[in-house]
Motif scaffolding. Structure first.
Motif, mmCIF file in Angstrom:
data_model
loop_
_atom_site.group_PDB
_atom_site.id
_atom_site.type_symbol
_atom_site.label_atom_id
_atom_site.label_comp_id
_atom_site.label_asym_id
_atom_site.label_seq_id
_atom_site.Cartn_x
_atom_site.Cartn_y
_atom_site.Cartn_z
ATOM 1 N N GLU A 27 -1.993 -3.111 7.006
ATOM 2 C CA GLU A 27 -2.736 -2.287 7.964
ATOM 3 C C GLU A 27 -3.969 -1.655 7.336
ATOM 4 O O GLU A 27 -4.914 -1.293 8.019
ATOM 5 C CB GLU A 27 -1.832 -1.189 8.549
ATOM 6 C CG GLU A 27 -1.435 -0.103 7.551
ATOM 7 C CD GLU A 27 -0.639 1.040 8.198
ATOM 8 O OE1 GLU A 27 -0.084 0.843 9.279
ATOM 9 O OE2 GLU A 27 -0.601 2.124 7.592
ATOM 10 N N VAL A 28 -3.945 -1.527 6.011
ATOM 11 C CA VAL A 28 -5.034 -0.838 5.334
ATOM 12 C C VAL A 28 -6.318 -1.668 5.350
ATOM 13 O O VAL A 28 -7.408 -1.147 5.504
ATOM 14 C CB VAL A 28 -4.623 -0.502 3.880
ATOM 15 C CG1 VAL A 28 -5.797 0.023 3.071
ATOM 16 C CG2 VAL A 28 -3.493 0.522 3.891
ATOM 17 N N LEU A 62 6.732 0.317 -0.602
ATOM 18 C CA LEU A 62 8.025 0.332 0.081
ATOM 19 C C LEU A 62 9.013 -0.603 -0.611
ATOM 20 O O LEU A 62 8.639 -1.673 -1.098
ATOM 21 C CB LEU A 62 7.853 -0.084 1.541
ATOM 22 C CG LEU A 62 6.848 0.737 2.352
ATOM 23 C CD1 LEU A 62 6.814 0.254 3.788
ATOM 24 C CD2 LEU A 62 7.199 2.216 2.303
ATOM 25 N N LEU A 63 10.272 -0.189 -0.622
ATOM 26 C CA LEU A 63 11.298 -0.983 -1.306
ATOM 27 C C LEU A 63 12.268 -1.661 -0.350
ATOM 28 O O LEU A 63 13.102 -2.449 -0.769
ATOM 29 C CB LEU A 63 12.081 -0.086 -2.271
ATOM 30 C CG LEU A 63 11.268 0.426 -3.468
ATOM 31 C CD1 LEU A 63 12.094 1.374 -4.307
ATOM 32 C CD2 LEU A 63 10.786 -0.732 -4.320
ATOM 33 N N ASN A 64 12.174 -1.315 0.935
ATOM 34 C CA ASN A 64 13.173 -1.844 1.873
ATOM 35 C C ASN A 64 12.572 -2.642 3.024
ATOM 36 O O ASN A 64 13.153 -2.708 4.096
ATOM 37 C CB ASN A 64 14.021 -0.690 2.412
ATOM 38 C CG ASN A 64 15.074 -0.252 1.412
ATOM 39 O OD1 ASN A 64 16.013 -0.989 1.132
ATOM 40 N ND2 ASN A 64 14.902 0.924 0.824
ATOM 41 N N GLY A 65 11.414 -3.216 2.800
ATOM 42 C CA GLY A 65 10.828 -4.034 3.851
ATOM 43 C C GLY A 65 9.505 -3.477 4.332
ATOM 44 O O GLY A 65 9.097 -2.397 3.916
ATOM 45 N N PRO A 66 8.850 -4.236 5.229
ATOM 46 C CA PRO A 66 7.492 -3.886 5.639
ATOM 47 C C PRO A 66 7.446 -2.691 6.582
ATOM 48 O O PRO A 66 8.351 -2.484 7.382
ATOM 49 C CB PRO A 66 7.030 -5.147 6.386
ATOM 50 C CG PRO A 66 8.290 -5.735 6.920
ATOM 51 C CD PRO A 66 9.355 -5.445 5.909
ATOM 52 N N CYS A 67 6.371 -1.934 6.518
ATOM 53 C CA CYS A 67 6.160 -0.850 7.480
ATOM 54 C C CYS A 67 5.709 -1.458 8.802
ATOM 55 O O CYS A 67 5.539 -2.671 8.904
ATOM 56 C CB CYS A 67 5.137 0.154 6.946
ATOM 57 S SG CYS A 67 3.425 -0.400 7.042
ATOM 58 N N GLY A 68 5.503 -0.605 9.782
ATOM 59 C CA GLY A 68 5.121 -1.091 11.114
ATOM 60 C C GLY A 68 3.701 -1.614 11.188
ATOM 61 O O GLY A 68 3.289 -2.154 12.200
ATOM 62 N N GLY A 69 2.953 -1.468 10.118
ATOM 63 C CA GLY A 69 1.545 -1.863 10.161
ATOM 64 C C GLY A 69 1.263 -3.271 9.684
ATOM 65 O O GLY A 69 0.123 -3.693 9.633
ATOM 66 N N TRP A 114 5.175 -7.522 1.742
ATOM 67 C CA TRP A 114 6.502 -7.808 2.305
ATOM 68 C C TRP A 114 6.536 -9.091 3.124
ATOM 69 O O TRP A 114 7.578 -9.727 3.244
ATOM 70 C CB TRP A 114 7.034 -6.602 3.087
ATOM 71 C CG TRP A 114 7.672 -5.661 2.133
ATOM 72 C CD1 TRP A 114 7.134 -4.517 1.610
ATOM 73 C CD2 TRP A 114 8.959 -5.814 1.510
ATOM 74 N NE1 TRP A 114 7.993 -3.951 0.709
ATOM 75 C CE2 TRP A 114 9.126 -4.725 0.634
ATOM 76 C CE3 TRP A 114 9.974 -6.763 1.599
ATOM 77 C CZ2 TRP A 114 10.277 -4.563 -0.142
ATOM 78 C CZ3 TRP A 114 11.111 -6.608 0.843
ATOM 79 C CH2 TRP A 114 11.262 -5.516 -0.012
ATOM 80 N N SER A 172 0.822 -1.227 0.000
ATOM 81 C CA SER A 172 0.000 0.000 0.000
ATOM 82 C C SER A 172 0.846 1.264 0.000
ATOM 83 O O SER A 172 0.351 2.348 -0.294
ATOM 84 C CB SER A 172 -0.913 0.019 1.220
ATOM 85 O OG SER A 172 -1.766 -1.092 1.199
ATOM 86 N N LYS A 173 2.129 1.128 0.401
ATOM 87 C CA LYS A 173 2.996 2.303 0.461
ATOM 88 C C LYS A 173 4.172 2.185 -0.507
ATOM 89 O O LYS A 173 5.108 2.989 -0.446
ATOM 90 C CB LYS A 173 3.489 2.497 1.899
ATOM 91 C CG LYS A 173 2.343 2.685 2.894
ATOM 92 C CD LYS A 173 2.829 2.733 4.341
ATOM 93 C CE LYS A 173 1.627 2.832 5.303
ATOM 94 N NZ LYS A 173 2.050 2.723 6.713
#
Lengths: 226, 328
Positions: free
Chosen positions: A170-171, A156-163, A179, A153-154
């Motif tokens: 998280e969405v 990201l290229l360097n791994g999962p977010c905190g959600g 990830w 959803s974001k």
């Protein structure tokens, strides 16, 4: 393939406005496979438009046509001779098909009957999901074959977010965390090291914001005779 | 070579000095208002003054529009607080972020926390377009290169004064995949993070396991890790965090203690229930700090008392962390 879905009938009616004679043109490729704009859907929508316009007291004459590929000149050119008799064309192709019609037939307005939604695949009968955003710089070789640009959803290229938790985003708990999938597959394939490298900022110039992207293949171009 | 400037400090911020001197650091959080009244910031700043070494100013937290972190930081500084500017990748591309960082540094900001950002679908503008031109790891590297290489992300030299931030990053030991979390932290350290603030901890065993891996990797020697804690406000809030907030784990024992806190107090006596909850919430937080302090590799505590800034002083005091040290 390109996945699309039909616009609500009310929106289509509004787009058609006071047109009295309409040609609904389907496409035999992607939108046929995703049941949005093939011959069958053209027939159903045309009937619905006839009924709806009759009920509203100003009946529309609606004809039907479906071409093999609305995004290529050679398949749409045969439509040309028929177009003169219609107020508008309603295309049930993706946005490329709609624009191909408008470009090729500048005297006739072609309106969109679908919302072009994404590049994806049918996960199962009746369920489609996005897989590619055509970012122009494929990184699937770095991410265990799973695309975080299309599926995180974001982006990201360097791994999962905190959600990311319990494998979902998280969405929405119906969205698998890209990830999590990347990590699990990398572990399985013995390619975790790849995920520990810092991926630098992406070159978005290959993706968007620079006008329409274009590919020219000189080896394939037909050289005009002198 | 760049690190030898500013008396050996990277930024010279109070937070950096406290950590470098080996003190157990305390940071807190200040949430800007959904309006333009400077007094909202000044009032919270006065409450937090003297109880924290630096105070995070959130950046459109939970994707709800609020006064900007940098502007709020300037106001907080006028009350004597040292801000940690939070910067998310959700709302700005690399041009906007760098421009804001030049401005923030010019206005006196010295600490920066680099975040991905909560998804816009949680906030009050769910139809907004998110940016994510960079991710948090790339943002950290960009800020480090601005400071240590004196260049913008594109490689062009920064003209004149270079912004020198003490660079922070977040870590969530409670997110998944758990196995990846220490590696993700390692990537942030490799990218240039100087300090880490973790997600709220309500599961100390899992945090301990995370820290064990972090220590085994030697990361605690390369980065200061501040453990995130926060006082629970009520049993409902504890349950909500346990069941509804993505990326959080709340152990049942905390929910149970919050439920027990109001045992015997009639439902109608809202004030007494509120008081009992708050007392217990603060008490749990103090106990957590004492427990977390014993974990190897923890360099400080980050207290997130959201819309309850008054709780920070009793927590810091109760944990025996007052007065805050000064480092020249």
């Amino acid at each position: 393939m390109i996945v699309a879905e039909q616009k609500p009938l009310a929106e289509i009616m509004e787009l058609l406005g006071d047109a009295r004679k309409v040609l609904v043109v389907g496409c035999g490729t992607c939108v046929t496979v995703c049941f949005a704009g093939g011959e069958k859907e053209v027939g159903i929508l045309a009937s619905a438009l006839r009924m709806m316009s009759k009920l509203e007291g100003h009946p529309m004459e609606v004809d039907e046509a479906t071409v093999q590929r609305q995004c290529e000149w050679e398949y749409i050119d045969p439509l040309e001779e028929r177009l003169g008799e219609y107020d508008v064309v309603l295309s049930l192709a993706c946005g490329i098909g709609v624009q191909a019609m408008n470009e090729r037939f500048p005297d006739t307005l072609t309106l969109p009957g679908l919302n072009t939604t994404f590049l994806g695949l049918p996960e199962e009968q009746g369920v489609w999901e996005e897989r590619c955003q055509a970012c122009g710089d494929c990184i699937l070789g770095l991410t265990a074959g799973i695309c975080p640009i299309a599926r995180c959803s974001k982006q990201l290229l360097n791994g999962p977010c905190g959600g990311s938790q319990n494998g979902v985003c998280e969405v929405d708990p119906d969205i698998p965390c890209a990830w999590q999938l990347i990590w699990e597959r990398a572990v399985k394939l013995g390619r975790v090291d790849q995920l520990l490298e810092i991926q630098p900022p992406k070159d978005w110039s290959k993706s968007r914001d620079g006008g329409p992207r274009k590919i020219v293949r000189e080896d394939l171009r037909l050289v005009e005779a002198e | 070579m760049a690190e030898e400037r500013a008396n050996g400090y990277k930024s010279g911020s109070n937070l950096e000095k406290i950590l470098r001197a080996g003190h157990f650091a305390v940071t807190a959080e200040l949430g800007p208002p959904q309006g333009a009244d400077p007094e909202d910031i000044l009032r919270k700043a006065r409450i937090l003054k003297g109880v924290a070494d630096a105070v995070n100013i959130t950046d459109n937290q939970t994707a709800i529009v609020r006064m900007s972190s940098i502007a709020s930081g300037v106001l907080a500084m006028s009350e004597g607080l040292e801000p940690v500017v939070q910067m998310t990748c959700r709302d700005r591309n690399r041009l906007a972020i760098q421009a804001d960082l030049l401005g923030a540094y010019a206005l006196g900001m010295r600490n920066l926390l680099c975040l991905t950002g909560d998804h816009q679908s949680f906030g009050n503008h769910p139809t907004a377009k998110n940016v994510h031109d960079l991710d948090s790891v790339q943002l950290i590297r960009m800020v480090k290169d601005m400071r240590d290489e004196g260049c913008f992300q594109c490689g062009d030299a920064i003209k004149g004064v270079v912004p020198r931030f003490f660079i922070g990053a977040a870590a969530n030991p409670f997110g998944d995949p758990f196995e990846f979390r220490p590696y993700r932290l390692a990537k942030k350290v490799a990218a240039g993070a100087d300090f880490i603030q973790t997600q709220l901890i309500y599961d100390i065993p899992r945090f301990r396991e995370f820290m064990k891996r972090v220590v085994d990797m030697g990361l605690h020697e390369k980065v200061y890790i501040l453990a995130g804690v926060g006082p629970l406000k009520s049993s409902g809030a504890a349950r909500y965090m346990r069941d509804k907030v993505p990326g959080m784990i709340v152990r049942d024992e905390y929910v149970e203690r919050m439920v027990a806190a109001i045992k015997g107090i009639p439902k109608e006596d809202k004030k007494a229930r509120r008081e009992a909850w708050r007392k217990t919430g603060i008490q749990i937080c103090i106990e957590q700090i004492q427990e977390i302090r014993e974990i190897e590799g923890v360099a400080g505590i980050h207290i997130m008392a959201i819309e309850w800034e008054e709780a920070v002083r009793p927590i810091v005091e109760g944990a025996g962390l007052l007065p805050r040290p000064t480092v020249e």
